[in-house]
Design an enzyme around this catalytic site. Structure first.
Site, mmCIF file in Angstrom:
data_model
loop_
_atom_site.group_PDB
_atom_site.id
_atom_site.type_symbol
_atom_site.label_atom_id
_atom_site.label_comp_id
_atom_site.label_asym_id
_atom_site.label_seq_id
_atom_site.Cartn_x
_atom_site.Cartn_y
_atom_site.Cartn_z
ATOM 1 N N HIS A 195 9.254 29.897 -58.371
ATOM 2 C CA HIS A 195 9.920 31.157 -58.011
ATOM 3 C C HIS A 195 11.219 30.896 -57.247
ATOM 4 O O HIS A 195 11.649 31.729 -56.454
ATOM 5 C CB HIS A 195 9.009 32.058 -57.160
ATOM 6 C CG HIS A 195 7.626 32.214 -57.699
ATOM 7 N ND1 HIS A 195 7.258 33.238 -58.536
ATOM 8 C CD2 HIS A 195 6.518 31.431 -57.554
ATOM 9 C CE1 HIS A 195 5.982 33.104 -58.867
ATOM 10 N NE2 HIS A 195 5.510 32.021 -58.289
ATOM 11 N N SER A 214 39.858 26.385 -59.754
ATOM 12 C CA SER A 214 40.220 27.792 -59.861
ATOM 13 C C SER A 214 41.736 27.885 -59.825
ATOM 14 O O SER A 214 42.395 27.144 -59.099
ATOM 15 C CB SER A 214 39.614 28.559 -58.685
ATOM 16 O OG SER A 214 40.341 29.748 -58.449
ATOM 17 N N LYS A 268 38.071 25.476 -54.782
ATOM 18 C CA LYS A 268 36.971 25.610 -55.734
ATOM 19 C C LYS A 268 36.829 24.420 -56.667
ATOM 20 O O LYS A 268 37.797 23.856 -57.165
ATOM 21 C CB LYS A 268 37.177 26.872 -56.602
ATOM 22 C CG LYS A 268 36.987 28.185 -55.878
ATOM 23 C CD LYS A 268 35.538 28.447 -55.472
ATOM 24 C CE LYS A 268 34.679 28.813 -56.651
ATOM 25 N NZ LYS A 268 35.031 30.112 -57.226
ATOM 26 N N GLU A 274 28.040 26.051 -67.055
ATOM 27 C CA GLU A 274 28.072 27.480 -67.400
ATOM 28 C C GLU A 274 28.263 27.674 -68.889
ATOM 29 O O GLU A 274 27.721 28.605 -69.494
ATOM 30 C CB GLU A 274 29.177 28.178 -66.607
ATOM 31 C CG GLU A 274 28.831 28.269 -65.123
ATOM 32 C CD GLU A 274 30.025 28.601 -64.242
ATOM 33 O OE1 GLU A 274 29.812 28.963 -63.091
ATOM 34 O OE2 GLU A 274 31.184 28.481 -64.698
#
Ligand code: ARG
Length: 465
Positions: free
Chosen positions: A157, A278, A284, A291
């Site tokens: 979980h 970024s 970043k 992804e």
């Protein structure tokens, strides 16, 4: 006479928009090599059946070699009337060798031709994907072996649950890929069946030896029913299911690593090679490769559902709907090939942060071990679970880690607690107690690696395709 393969009965012109709508050459040109190999074998089969002379067979096969050479060299020029790869190759063959080219299609239809081409093509791609999967498994096992000392929290979980070895986590993904590799080999056997000789639907009217033709093309067998032979796309659907399942596995790996590489977790650092920055925020470092693995899994699932929807409700034998099988298949193949290679790159270049993972372990993750301690003293597990829960609550009330509870406090919960309870608070020991097959102990992990490696050695040389 028009240069269309089916021009004979038509007098009216085709709407140019219809030409475009109908054409598949834009994507089925991918099949050029399979189409030529299939035609050359078919020419030989016609020769063996006495329909072509030896010279005619030679003219056709040599001419097709010349067409193949143009594709290979990038000099093949697609003409406006080239509806699909089959039309294009036959048109060019006719230009090169003249009217004898017109004998090639005797008894054949584009319906059995395209189904054969697709299977020939997919067979080669499967052989490549098979290698991709095995390489991914291999680097993962190597990492698991090299970093077997590292401990980390295991989650259920997404809540910290029990300590595990980092290698145990790595290998959990390798086992999923083993199933993917097994499934790929199983479906490869069903891809490798030859529809050629089914004609348009009713079967070839000439005495073609289909078994011999199948062997010539490296197929395991010829299809058993011509109606089914031209319309069966189960092999495409099955392959797309395989692609989807494999992408789901990559997506779940990606999701784990997106979480583990986040600033808040910092369990792993991704190599710059698989990250991007970024355009706005200078600090970043984004896990784009991960992804994309996660994102592409959705796209490949779309390919599967799209094809299934296309197949549903088709009347018997060939329908032009089946032309819609190719783009999802080609798209899945190229995405799988890319994704498996990227996943391998990510795994082989990331850096696990051993100290951060170790520091994330807390003694609450040993609450189960505390219950198991009492089990070893003869207390029934249901009771021990309750007692360990009470200990967790007690520590929470005192605002201290579970491991810092006094022996007296523990003894107030059950008199079986003794000095040796101190041994419970050791993450390494906790992991090492899990020696069962499939467990997280050093020995159990060595066994997992040996099982996977043996399987790889046993199956890698099999030429399933
Ligand atoms: N381009 C077609 C396809 O991909 C080839 C078969 C065409 N057959 C036909 N009867 N029009 O399915």
């Amino acid at each position: 006479m028009s240069n269309k393969l089916w021009g004979g009965r038509f007098t009216g012109k085709t709407d140019p928009l219809m030409e475009q709508f109908n054409a598949s050459i834009g994507f089925d040109r991918t099949l050029w090599a399979a189409d030529i190999a299939g035609s050359q074998a078919y020419a030989r089969a016609l020769g063996n059946a006495g329909l072509l002379t030896g010279d005619e067979v030679a003219a056709l096969t040599d001419g097709l070699d010349a067409v193949a050479e143009e594709w290979r060299a990038g000099t093949f020029v697609i003409q406006p009337g080239d509806e699909d790869i089959h039309t294009a190759n036959e048109r060019r063959l006719t230009e090169l060798i003249g009217p004898v080219a017109g004998k090639l299609h005797t008894g054949r239809s584009r319906n059995d031709q395209v189904a054969t081409d697709l299977r020939l093509w997919l067979r080669e791609e499967i052989a490549r994907l098979r290698v991709d999967l095995r390489q991914l498994m291999t680097v993962t096992i190597e990492r698991a072996e090299a970093e077997i000392d590292l401990l980390m929290p295991g989650y259920t979980h997404l809540q910290p649950a029990q300590p595990i070895r980092w290698s145990h986590w790595l290998l959990s993904h390798a086992w999923a890929w083993q199933r993917d590799a097994q499934r790929l080999d199983e479906l490869a056997a069903r891809v490798n069946i030859m529809p050629l000789g089914s004609g348009a639907l009713a079967g070839n009217p000439f005495p073609i030896d289909r078994e011999e033709l199948a062997a010539d093309l490296g197929f395991d067998a010829a299809t058993g029913n011509s109606l089914d032979g031209v319309s069966d796309r189960d092999f495409v659907a099955e392959f797309l299911f395989w692609s989807t399942m494999t992408m789901l596995h990559l997506s779940r790996l990606a999701e784990d690593l997106i979480i583990y590489s986040s600033r808040e977790f910092s369990f792993v650092t991704l190599a710059d090679a698989y990250s991007t920055g970024s355009s706005l925020m200078p600090q970043k470092k984004n896990p784009d490769a991960l992804e994309l693995l996660r994102g592409k899994s959705g796209r490949v699932l779309g390919n599967l559902t799209g094809l299934m929807a296309t197949l549903k409700g088709l009347p018997s034998t060939y329908n032009k709907d089946l032309q819609e099988d190719k783009e999802p298949l080609f798209d899945a193949v190229s995405n799988l090939h890319g994704s498996l290679q990227i996943a391998r790159g990510i795994i082989s270049t990331l850096t696990p942060n051993a100290l951060v993972m170790q520091a994330a372990l807390t003694s609450e993750m040993l609450a189960t071990d505390l219950a198991e301690y009492l089990v070893r003293k003869g207390v029934p597990f249901r009771e021990t679970h309750h007692i360990a829960g009470a200990a967790v609550q007690m520590a929470e009330l005192q605002a201290i880690p579970l491991a810092e509870l006094d022996l007296d406090d523990l003894r107030s919960l059950h008199e079986a607690f003794a000095e040796d309870v101190a041994d419970v608070w050791d993450f390494e020991r906790s992991v090492e107690r899990r020696t069962v097959r499939g467990g997280s102990s050093r020995r159990a992990i060595a066994e997992q690696m040996a099982l996977l490696r043996d399987w790889l050695t046993e199956t890698t040389s099999l030429t399933k395709s």
